[in-house]
Design an enzyme around this catalytic site. Structure first.
Site, PDB file in Angstrom:
ATOM      1  CG  HIS A 131      20.563 -43.850  -7.662  1.00 29.11           C
ATOM      2  ND1 HIS A 131      21.594 -44.519  -8.277  1.00 29.11           N
ATOM      3  CD2 HIS A 131      21.054 -42.648  -7.308  1.00 29.11           C
ATOM      4  CE1 HIS A 131      22.668 -43.746  -8.278  1.00 29.11           C
ATOM      5  NE2 HIS A 131      22.369 -42.603  -7.701  1.00 29.11           N
TER       6      HIS A 131
ATOM      7  CG  ASP B  79      18.730 -47.892  -2.961  1.00 30.28           C
ATOM      8  OD1 ASP B  79      19.425 -47.524  -1.990  1.00 30.28           O
ATOM      9  OD2 ASP B  79      18.850 -47.417  -4.103  1.00 30.28           O
TER      10      ASP B  79
ATOM     11  CD  GLN C 278      20.182 -40.388  -0.619  1.00 33.49           C
ATOM     12  OE1 GLN C 278      20.306 -39.696   0.381  1.00 33.49           O
ATOM     13  NE2 GLN C 278      21.022 -40.310  -1.635  1.00 33.49           N
TER      14      GLN C 278
ATOM     15  CE  LYS D 179      24.593 -42.428  -1.730  1.00 33.16           C
ATOM     16  NZ  LYS D 179      24.613 -41.221  -2.545  1.00 33.16           N
TER      17      LYS D 179
ATOM     18  CB  CYS E   6      21.715 -41.139 -10.578  1.00 35.95           C
ATOM     19  SG  CYS E   6      23.438 -40.704 -10.708  1.00 35.95           S
TER      20      CYS E   6
HETATM   21  C1  LIG Z   1      18.799 -43.967  -3.638  1.00 44.02           C
HETATM   22  C2  LIG Z   1      20.208 -44.299  -4.026  1.00 44.02           C
HETATM   23  N1  LIG Z   1      20.515 -45.547  -4.406  1.00 44.02           N
HETATM   24  C3  LIG Z   1      21.760 -45.907  -4.744  1.00 44.02           C
HETATM   25  C4  LIG Z   1      22.786 -45.004  -4.762  1.00 44.02           C
HETATM   26  C5  LIG Z   1      24.145 -45.451  -5.187  1.00 44.02           C
HETATM   27  O1  LIG Z   1      25.036 -45.442  -4.123  1.00 44.02           O
HETATM   28  P1  LIG Z   1      26.577 -45.704  -4.356  1.00 44.02           P
HETATM   29  O2  LIG Z   1      27.002 -44.787  -5.454  1.00 44.02           O
HETATM   30  O3  LIG Z   1      27.201 -45.364  -3.046  1.00 44.02           O
HETATM   31  O4  LIG Z   1      26.740 -47.132  -4.732  1.00 44.02           O
HETATM   32  C6  LIG Z   1      22.534 -43.695  -4.381  1.00 44.02           C
HETATM   33  C7  LIG Z   1      23.620 -42.709  -4.404  1.00 44.02           C
HETATM   34  O5  LIG Z   1      23.547 -41.636  -4.940  1.00 44.02           O
HETATM   35  C8  LIG Z   1      21.211 -43.330  -4.008  1.00 44.02           C
HETATM   36  O6  LIG Z   1      20.919 -42.074  -3.669  1.00 44.02           O
END
Ligand SMILES: Cc1ncc(COP(=O)(O)O)c(C=O)c1O
Lengths: 420, 160
Positions: free
Chosen positions: A135, A213, A216, A239, A377
């Site tokens: 992401h 990370d 998800q 999430k 993203c």
């Molecule tokens: C794999 C992954 N990493 C990071 C993020 C970023 O999360 P946040 O916007 O809650 O900081 C997301 C959110 O879409 C994600 O899907």
């Protein structure tokens, strides 16, 4: 949580999923005159009433600042906040609450590591290893710190439409003066589940620090930092059925002492002189300013809620939905499905033959479906796969196969409409 | 049959997106080139503009995009060809007013009126404006002194 352990023993077949859906008042509504089907759970999950209630009762009854006053309300707020931390440690099997830092979410957690740890550890020529399925929030913070420290980014390739990491390359990549390996546990675009424990073990062999990370994965499957063996792990409250604006950074014990403070302010100090300050103990050292107390309370309720159902059960339920969706979508002529056919969570990403993702999502929205169309993203990955955008349908335990059948009908209509 | 969707995807829009007009390259130089980008969906569009003094002599585009952005860019090329710079900018302003307000009065009897339904879909205004914003950027850039007319610029369409 005795309740948690007993209900986790239940298997997925014994859970009354339809009844659970009633815990989510928001799902019981019509949009554009038709019933809402919420298939955008990878962007954010909906919140059960228990989470909403926990936050309003915090504000109605206990609101105060933490770690400051000695009065009753401040004690209650402090204890609510710290018990959320304890619950978060259990949620990912961290053992020690010192390694649980509350942040605004995954993005802020990663930025904290990049700026505090990265700034202290990266030297010119060092490499930061990422993967092509990250992401933007697990790419951009590293680009910023790489620029400042003259470190260099390298990537584990993704194999192609089947969306797996090319692990045959990992050993060689890790041996290229890599300081840190940061990767996503589950891909938000492809649904791929990466073998986190295996990746961390390989990194450890090369003396490479690891960040996972878990944005998800945390709400969708059991996540156990001891089993994964990572140094850092990040996830977002919103999430995992919790509120926005709260998240967690887990830091492994031995890394804690080596992690310099990040932001400065109240809470994170033990004593301040006009010219010098000594830091508070972890985790407070990393939590400058008044934290998101109500957010932590809501997150606590969310973690209780999820483990009440059992994340193993949720995983199995969603995986079945993902398989079902994959099978049904494959029936649509000319559809291109991205990501692996198995070892995936309940998420499908696809392109219809004659309709652009953006047109598909607008059309589907009018039929009540909340889908995501775009690059998720994940622009570098999309470019690599040669697509500008895909349609993503991401499921959670309150979704069912009936909703997927209705989606397939609508997608067939859409295909016909745009093909002319 | 599809309610608001029929307003958005009128036949003329579907036709223009399936068979885009002026969907080609123009040699550069002498044409100016601008890349429009919609960060929301990742769509990218390259606009070629050939000026003859103050007049749009030829305009064309390439790129992948949704039905709305493709049809709108198509319609834009046919609408501004032969117009002066200020006339073209005026059409752009009117078009933007229409897709945000739904008021198609200015474009009576004009195929551009087909885009008035976009206003019911605020998230799609950016799609409808992508080609037009690239045009705006291209019109505001100046040819270099040698007269070669080269101007390659990346423009990201971020706000509406
Ligand atoms: C794999 C992954 N990493 C990071 C993020 C970023 O999360 P946040 O916007 O809650 O900081 C997301 C959110 O879409 C994600 O899907």
């Amino acid at each position: 949580m005795p309740e948690t352990t007993s209900s986790q023993k239940k298997n997925a077949d014994a859970v009354d999923w339809r009844k659970l859906k009633k815990d989510f008042p928001i799902l019981d509504q019509q949009v554009h005159g038709v019933p809402l089907v919420y298939f955008d759970n990878a962007a954010t999950t909906q919140k059960p009433r228990a989470v909403i209630d926990s936050m309003s009762s915090y504000y109605l009854e206990d609101n105060s600042n933490v770690h400051r006053g000695v009065h009753e309300l401040s004690n209650r707020a402090t204890s609510a906040y710290e018990s959320a931390r304890k619950r978060a440690a259990e949620f990912i099997n961290a053992g020690d609450t010192r390694g649980i830092i509350f942040t605004r979410g995954t993005t802020e957690s990663i930025n904290l590591v990049a700026q505090a740890w990265g700034d202290a550890n990266f030297k010119p020529g060092d490499r930061i290893l990422l993967t092509e399925m990250e992401h933007h929030s697990n790419i951009v913070p590293w680009q910023l710190i790489a620029e400042r420290t003259d470190a260099e980014l390298i990537y584990v390739p993704v194999t192609g439409d089947d969306g797996r990491l090319d692990l045959t390359r990992l050993e060689e990549l890790l041996s290229r003066n890599v300081k840190l390996f940061a990767f996503t546990h589950v891909s938000n675009t492809l649904g791929t589940i990466n073998p986190a424990a295996e990746l961390c073990a390989m990194a450890r062999k090369h003396g490479v620090t690891t960040l996972v990370d878990a944005a998800q994965s945390a709400g969708h499957m059991p996540v156990d930092v001891a089993e994964i063996g990572c140094d850092f792990l990040a996830f977002s409250g919103h999430k995992v059925c919790g509120p926005t604006g709260i998240g967690v950074l887990y830091v492994k014990g031995e890394m804690l002492e080596k992690l310099p403070p990040w932001q400065g302010g109240g809470e994170m100090i033990s004593s301040v002189d006009f010219f010098k300050t000594s830091w508070n103990e972890p985790p407070y050292k990393f939590e400058a300013g008044t934290p998101n107390i109500a957010g932590a309370v809501g997150l606590h309720a969310a973690m209780d809620y999820l483990d009440g159902i059992g994340r193993r059960n949720i995983f199995e339920h969603d995986r079945e939905l993902g398989r079902y969706a994959w099978r049904r979508l494959s029936e649509i002529p000319g559809i291109r499905l991205l990501g692996p056919a198995d070892e995936r969570i309940g998420l499908v990403s696809f392109l219809l033959k004659d309709a652009h993702a953006h047109d598909v999502t607008t059309f589907a929205d009018q039929r009540g479906f909340a889908l995501r169309g775009g690059h998720h993203c994940n622009q570098p990955l999309m470019r690599k796969l040669g697509v500008a955008s895909t349609v993503r349908s991401s499921f959670y335990f309150y979704n069912d196969t009936d909703e997927i059948d209705r989606l397939v009908d609508v997608l067939i209509q859409i295909q016909k409409f745009f093909a002319g | 049959m599809f309610g608001d969707l029929d307003d958005l995807y009128q036949d003329i829009i579907l036709d223009y997106s399936r068979n885009p007009r002026n969907f080609r390259k123009i040699e550069s130089p002498p044409a100016r080139v601008v890349e429009g980008h919609n960060p929301l969906c990742g769509d990218e569009l390259t606009l070629y503009l050939l000026m003859d003094g103050d007049v749009v002599r030829d305009v064309a585009f390439e790129g992948a995009g949704c039905a709305i952005s493709k049809a709108s860019a198509s319609a834009m090329t046919t609408a501004v060809k032969g117009k002066t710079r200020s006339e073209a900018l005026k059409v752009l302003e009117n078009f933007h007013d229409m897709v945000t307000s739904g008021n198609a009065e200015v474009f009576e009897d004009d195929k551009l009126a087909a885009f008035s339904g976009v206003h019911k879909f605020p998230a799609r205004v950016k799609c409808a404006m992508l080609g037009w914003r690239a045009l705006e950027s291209s019109l505001s850039s100046t040819d270099d002194e040698s007269g070669a007319g080269v101007s390659v610029e990346k423009k990201t369409i971020t706000t509406e």
